[in-house]
Design a protein around this motif. Sequence first.
Motif: not given
Length: 517
Positions: A236-237, A351, A354
């Motif tokens: 998903d970064a 991200l 994170i």
Amino acid sequence: MRALISVSDKTGIVELAKELVELGVEIISTGGTYNKLKEEGVAAIEISELTGFPECLDGRVKTLHPVVHAGLLAMRSNPDHMKQINDLEIDTIDMVIVNLYPFKSTIMKEGVTRAEAVENIDIGGPTMLRSAAKNYQDVAVVVDPRDYDKVLSELKTKKEVTLETKFYLMQKVFMHTSNYDTMIADYLKKERQDFELPETLTMTFEKVQDMRYGENPHQKAAFYRQVGKQIGSLVDAVQHNGKELSFNNINDTNGALELLKEFTEPTVVGCKHGNPCGVGSADHIYDAWVKAFNADKMSIFGGIVVSNREITKRMAEEMNEIFLEVIVAPSYEVEALEILKMKKNIRVLELKDIEVPQSSEALDMKKVNGGLIVQSIDSQLYQEEDFKVVTKTQPTQEQLEDMKFGMRVVKFVKSNGIAVVKNKQTVGIGPGQVNRIWATTQCFEHAEELIGKDATRNAVLASDAFFPFDDVVEAAHKAGITAIIQPGGAMRDQLSIDKCDEYGIAMVFTGMRHFKH
């Protein structure tokens, strides 16, 4: 020629249907698809007109009928099949264009109920797809809108869909239905909170991207994401700069992120080839970066840097002075991003979540020749109440803090793993040796070479597993180590304890091993 069309994803379906009609294909359709085609002026026969039976049970039953499935499954080359359907006054169906109820998008919605999810389990669609695909030599079955143009092109140029294309479409159908069924099974497993390892294991992933190559240029590679919400995961970064991520980039960055997630205070992790090379924590993220960088200025070259706080302009300026492959952080100051983008090849990833840890129910898998070994992830670190001081010398509070820091790091060092820590900074890491004393001495040698002669003096040593002999303690004393944390549990634990008492070293057992192979 007759085509049965029933789609949830109506992308391009009207255009396709119009082209088919122009080619002389008779269209049969169902429910919402029939209404859509009718609105757009496409001539179509409603499914109930074909079957002589009305759609019922809120559309749950409409295509589950012998007229449909006999028309799909009759083998044209089999005289007996053809005689039977002629006697039953059933016509063949030559093309099926179907995609399924949106189960995936349903379960991805916030607050979705089990009833909603179950209602979006398609029954008739997969059944039609399987019937048509089984009789692929006679029926073209299309499940992916991206294949519409291919099918139309062959119909226009060859007057038929070729057998080769039909076989390709058949394979695609069974991959699609397998994926669909696996999503359902996985959802139900989670709903039941069933965390047991099942007798048969099926999983489904979706391709994120193809890669130029794998670990080495002669290996093929692709990046896949697990279906479902993956908060805090590399998939998903958002990439702001640089070339596409390579196989090794992804593998190494994931390892760095796993370690970073063990920390809540401002922390920076430097990683190389899947092993941490420098880790630092501090009250401010810049100071954490300085610690991580100074821990091993040599190995971080060409490495990965991950931060659990925003990258500042000052950090970016210093990062830009060295060669880094990947930087990951939850955010970047505007000036920091501009600075990092000055190097076109560095991968700069954002991200946002994170710090979110991986679910403790996640699985860790390794492919072996002819099989797969599966385990729950190593989601624990230690239970502080299980700490046991086994030496006469008691650790100070500062040493205990470095012990905890060291265990977070060494958990992600390839076994046999050793980490030496001072003031929440790694000063030496010894990974992946075939015996523990080699990992230990290598760690000390590198610390002295990279940081200085007294780098390990008054530092804390953390080990991922117990000491089979007292040689590690002996080496630790010579290096100036004053406290050791390790799991304990060796038959010869007392040898190491006695050696620590001889040298006044504090030793703590955690009772929890962290092998990483």
